[in-house]
Structure formats: C-alpha cells, structure tokens
Design an enzyme around this catalytic site. Structure first.
Site, PDB file in Angstrom:
ATOM      1  N   ARG A  24      -5.211 -47.103  17.332  1.00 48.36           N
ATOM      2  CA  ARG A  24      -4.186 -46.038  17.238  1.00 48.36           C
ATOM      3  C   ARG A  24      -3.927 -45.632  15.801  1.00 48.36           C
ATOM      4  O   ARG A  24      -3.793 -44.439  15.491  1.00 48.36           O
ATOM      5  CB  ARG A  24      -2.887 -46.512  17.904  1.00 48.36           C
ATOM      6  CG  ARG A  24      -2.966 -46.451  19.429  1.00 48.36           C
ATOM      7  CD  ARG A  24      -1.917 -47.353  20.043  1.00 48.36           C
ATOM      8  NE  ARG A  24      -1.869 -47.245  21.488  1.00 48.36           N
ATOM      9  CZ  ARG A  24      -2.781 -47.739  22.333  1.00 48.36           C
ATOM     10  NH1 ARG A  24      -3.844 -48.348  21.863  1.00 48.36           N
ATOM     11  NH2 ARG A  24      -2.639 -47.601  23.635  1.00 48.36           N
ATOM     12  N   GLY A  88     -13.799 -48.448  25.480  1.00 48.23           N
ATOM     13  CA  GLY A  88     -13.048 -47.506  26.312  1.00 48.23           C
ATOM     14  C   GLY A  88     -11.927 -46.843  25.528  1.00 48.23           C
ATOM     15  O   GLY A  88     -11.623 -45.659  25.735  1.00 48.23           O
ATOM     16  N   ASP A 306      -5.020 -57.320  30.180  1.00 51.56           N
ATOM     17  CA  ASP A 306      -6.209 -57.989  29.645  1.00 51.56           C
ATOM     18  C   ASP A 306      -6.150 -59.511  29.805  1.00 51.56           C
ATOM     19  O   ASP A 306      -7.133 -60.201  29.533  1.00 51.56           O
ATOM     20  CB  ASP A 306      -6.419 -57.599  28.177  1.00 51.56           C
ATOM     21  CG  ASP A 306      -6.825 -56.126  28.061  1.00 51.56           C
ATOM     22  OD1 ASP A 306      -7.365 -55.566  29.040  1.00 51.56           O
ATOM     23  OD2 ASP A 306      -6.584 -55.527  26.988  1.00 51.56           O
TER      24      ASP A 306
HETATM   25  C1  S3P Z   1      -5.736 -50.521  25.933  1.00 50.89           C
HETATM   26  C2  S3P Z   1      -5.191 -50.406  27.170  1.00 50.89           C
HETATM   27  C3  S3P Z   1      -5.654 -51.148  28.344  1.00 50.89           C
HETATM   28  C4  S3P Z   1      -6.464 -52.376  27.945  1.00 50.89           C
HETATM   29  C5  S3P Z   1      -7.468 -52.078  26.871  1.00 50.89           C
HETATM   30  C6  S3P Z   1      -6.799 -51.485  25.638  1.00 50.89           C
HETATM   31  C7  S3P Z   1      -5.217 -49.645  24.858  1.00 50.89           C
HETATM   32  O1  S3P Z   1      -6.472 -50.304  29.121  1.00 50.89           O
HETATM   33  O2  S3P Z   1      -7.114 -52.915  29.065  1.00 50.89           O
HETATM   34  O3  S3P Z   1      -8.128 -53.288  26.511  1.00 50.89           O
HETATM   35  O4  S3P Z   1      -5.495 -49.904  23.673  1.00 50.89           O
HETATM   36  O5  S3P Z   1      -4.527 -48.685  25.176  1.00 50.89           O
HETATM   37  P1  S3P Z   1      -5.779 -49.306  30.179  1.00 50.89           P
HETATM   38  O6  S3P Z   1      -4.727 -48.604  29.450  1.00 50.89           O
HETATM   39  O7  S3P Z   1      -6.840 -48.357  30.634  1.00 50.89           O
HETATM   40  O8  S3P Z   1      -5.285 -50.195  31.276  1.00 50.89           O
END
Ligand code: S3P
Length: 418
Positions: A24, A88, A306
């Site tokens: 972020r 992701g 997590d």
């Molecule tokens: C994260 C949010 C989570 C988490 C990922 C990191 C983030 O995913 O599982 O490891 O940094 O916003 P989701 O928001 O898709 O659940």
C-alpha cells in the site's frame, strides 16, 4: 529441505515488515505529490513486483539503508507487459492504480496467479470507468487496462476482500465525485487507516465513502507482519517445551483475529510494549499451552484470512475438535488452502474432514514425518515447517518459495530451535 523435530524452542524473533502495508505504501507514494519515504519496507518477491509495476509507469524507487524513497515523475505508458509474479495484491491494487492513469497497460502473472479470480476487482473498477479486457472476459490474467477517466460509483462487493476494497478506493480517489463501497464483513483496514489522515475516507460500519483527494508527500514506517509472526506464535503454542518472544509485531485489530481465536482456545500469549505509530505494534510472548478445540464463525474469517491454515495445525494439537466454516475464500489464494491444509495434515496422519468452505480437525493427533509439496504456496511451506518442528520432522519440496513474503524464515526458525 528437511526440518527435524526439536527438543526445545527458546529465543527472540523480529519478524519481517508487513507485506500488505508495504504494498500500500508503495502505491500511495506513487500517487502522492512529491517524494515519499517508507521506513522499514518489506523487501521480498511480492513487494518487488509492486515496485516494478510503479516503476514501469514512471515512478523512481530507491532503497537507501532501511528507507525506500518513492517518487512519481512523468507518467508514461509501460514499454512492455508488467509481470506480477505470484502477487495477488500487486495485481488487484495495481489494476486500481493503473485505471487512474491515461495509459494502456497489460498485467500477467505466474501459473498460480493466472488461475486466481479477477472479476471481483474488474467489476467495481469498470463501474468507476476503467476499461479492461483479458482472458475469460477479464476474469483471469493476462488483463489489459485502459485508464485515465474515473467517474464515481456506489458499489456493494460480494466478497470481503481488502485487496478489492483498496483497488476501488485507489481508483475512486481520482474520481469526479464521492464514491461508496460496502463489503459483507470488515476486512483489514490499512488503507482506511492511512487515508483517513487526509480526510479522504469516511467509514461507518462496513461502508466507506471515498472523497476524490490528492495525497501529500509523506513519510511512514512499516510495522512487523502479523501474518509472518503467526507461524512463530503457532510454534510457541504447539511445541511442548517452548517460550518465544516475537518483537515489534503489527497489532491492527483487523489483522489479529488469530490472537482472539487462540485466546479462546486457551493459549498463553502475553502482549507488551504496545506502541501506536501509523499502526499499532508490540511484543508477544508465547509459550507451550494446553489448547482446546473451537469453532470459528464466518464473520471472523476476514480478520484471520491468512492464518486460517494455521488454525488447522493448532487444532491438531488441541483437545477436541476444531471446526472452520465460511472460509471458501481460502480456495482462491496462492493455492487452494483448504485442500492444502487437509492434504498436509492427513498426510501426517491426522483425522481431517474437508468441507467446501472449510475443514474439521480432530485434536491431540500424533503427527508423523512426511513429505509436503506446498504447490508454490509460501504460507503452506512455512506451516509445514512449523508442523515438522512441533511433531516428528518434515521434508518440504521447493521450500525456497518462502521468499515471496519471508525470505529469512528458515534462518529465523533455526535460531530458536534447540
Ligand atoms: C491482502 C488481503 C487478503 C490476504 C492477502 C493480502 C491485502 O486478501 O489474503 O494475503 O494486502 O489486502 P483478500 O483481501 O483478497 O482476502
């Protein structure tokens, strides 16, 4: 890698900086007016992908000692497709970030990331004005983005996801009017905590209003990653002869659902030296505990998303059954983490039942030595190592993937295993 069992667990650990917050801060710094300083950023595979993404559109990023300087210069179109690796968070927040910019870009990832669902972020970002295309109607990478014209929207998400929420917020900040975002249950709120200082966010329950705003140049500090600390918390509790101090761990209460669950299980965890900076952090002392099995409610899941696999491991050492339901999101992570937990624990001889949205673990299990293939999932590899140390050892295939979030995991583990 072969990890033997241990006689004793003692010592102190300082876990790496928080991955979510580092991603972020890199994105926010690249949106800010001027040069920003991020102290104690996580330098790991996933966060490097985010640095490369912002650099590809004009940001200058440099690490000076423990400070990451980030400054957006003149925005330009990326000269080639942007590789998001296994991350992701880079992809989803990155799609929001790129939808603000008047450029055409293409994102792609590794095999695991290419399977993960993206429509959850494409739908809200399209409502804000972004133009996307990609595999399966932009449900999977590779995905292209044509950005630069952000309007406003009122969006209710079907999933409780901080990545989706942040992608929407990042895009809506450059919109033409106030936008609204709702999620079913509250997910981690690092984005809101950071932006509320600039009056850009107003939050009521699970609804947030985003006011189009600029971010002034800023300095911030990244706290220790609770999700990395969680492996050592589990180690300290499950091993029969353990006492560990885990220092400077981020304690944002939308991240620490695992602590609440463990306290209900009867865990000995002491929290001290709590400091409130940009985010709260403190020291944890954990020691061998007699745990009892519990049931976790769906509402709790986003607060320990997590750490849910570790609940399965801790459950195997507790007295009675541990039941996790309402966690189907785990199937969409770096691997299908429901199936990964079930196959790891049952491969070690535990009684585990798999549900579409969770699992049930029988307690007081004698885990046997086995070989675990984490299928490219960093958190599953680290969980296997902790299971092995607490029980009878483990062999982990492709263990180097811990570098995605915790490059020094095995060195830290070696220091406390006696
Ligand atoms: C994260 C949010 C989570 C988490 C990922 C990191 C983030 O995913 O599982 O490891 O940094 O916003 P989701 O928001 O898709 O659940």
């Amino acid at each position: 890698m072969i990890i033997p069992s241990a006689q004793r667990i003692r010592g102190e650990i300082t876990v790496p900086p928080d991955k979510s917050i580092t991603h972020r801060m890199i994105f926010f710094a690249s949106m800010a007016d001027g040069k920003c300083e991020i102290e104690n950023p996580l330098i790991a595979d996933d966060t490097s992908r985010t640095m490369e993404l912002v650099k590809s559109v004009g940001a200058v990023v440099s690490l000076n000692g423990s400070v990451l300087d980030v400054e957006m210069k003149k925005v330009h179109e990326p000269s080639s497709p942007i590789f998001c690796g296994n991350s992701g968070t880079t992809t989803r927040i990155g799609l929001g970030f790129l939808s603000r910019l008047p450029v055409f870009s293409v994102l792609y990832g590794d095999e695991s990331l290419s399977r993960r669902p993206m429509e959850r972020v494409i739908e809200p970002l399209s409502e804000l004005g972004g133009i996307f295309d990609g595999r399966n109607h932009a449900s999977n990478l590779p995905i292209s983005v044509r950005g630069g014209k952000v309007g406003h929207a009122d969006y209710t998400s079907k999933v409780s996801s901080a990545q989706v929420k942040t992608a929407f917020v990042v895009s809506a900040l450059s919109g033409d009017d106030i936008s609204t975002y709702r999620e079913p249950f509250e997910s981690r709120d690092h984005t809101e905590q950071f932006l509320k200082a600039f009056g850009a966010i107003e939050k009521t329950g699970n609804t947030i209003k985003i006011r189009p705003s600029r971010i002034p140049a800023f300095k911030s500090i990244v706290v220790g990653d609770f999700s990395s600390a969680a492996f050592f918390i589990a180690l300290g509790l499950c091993h029969p002869n353990a006492r560990l101090k885990i220092k400077k761990v981020g304690l944002n209460n939308t991240r620490t659902g695992f602590l609440e669950v463990l306290k209900r299980m009867g865990a000995h965890i002491e929290i001290s030296n709590v400091v409130q900076e940009f985010e709260p952090y403190g020291d944890l002392i954990v020691e061998s505990s007699e745990l009892k099995g519990i049931e976790i409610s769906p509402k709790e899941i986003p607060l320990l998303i997590d750490e849910v696999p570790l609940v399965g491991l801790v459950g195997a050492f507790a007295k009675g059954k541990t039941i996790v339901r309402g966690a189907s999101e785990l199937r969409t992570k770096e691997s299908d983490r429901i199936s990964a937990v079930v196959s790891m624990l049952s491969g070690m001889g535990a009684h585990v039942e798999e549900y579409p949205d969770g699992f049930e673990v029988e307690g007081e299990q004698k885990l046997q030595m086995s070989t675990v293939d984490p299928l490219g999932d960093h958190r599953i590899a680290m969980m296997a190592a902790i299971a092995g140390v607490c029980a009878n050892g483990v062999e982990i295939k492709n263990s180097e993937i811990v570098s995605i979030s915790y490059p020094s995991f095995f060195e830290d583990l070696k220091r406390v295993v006696l």
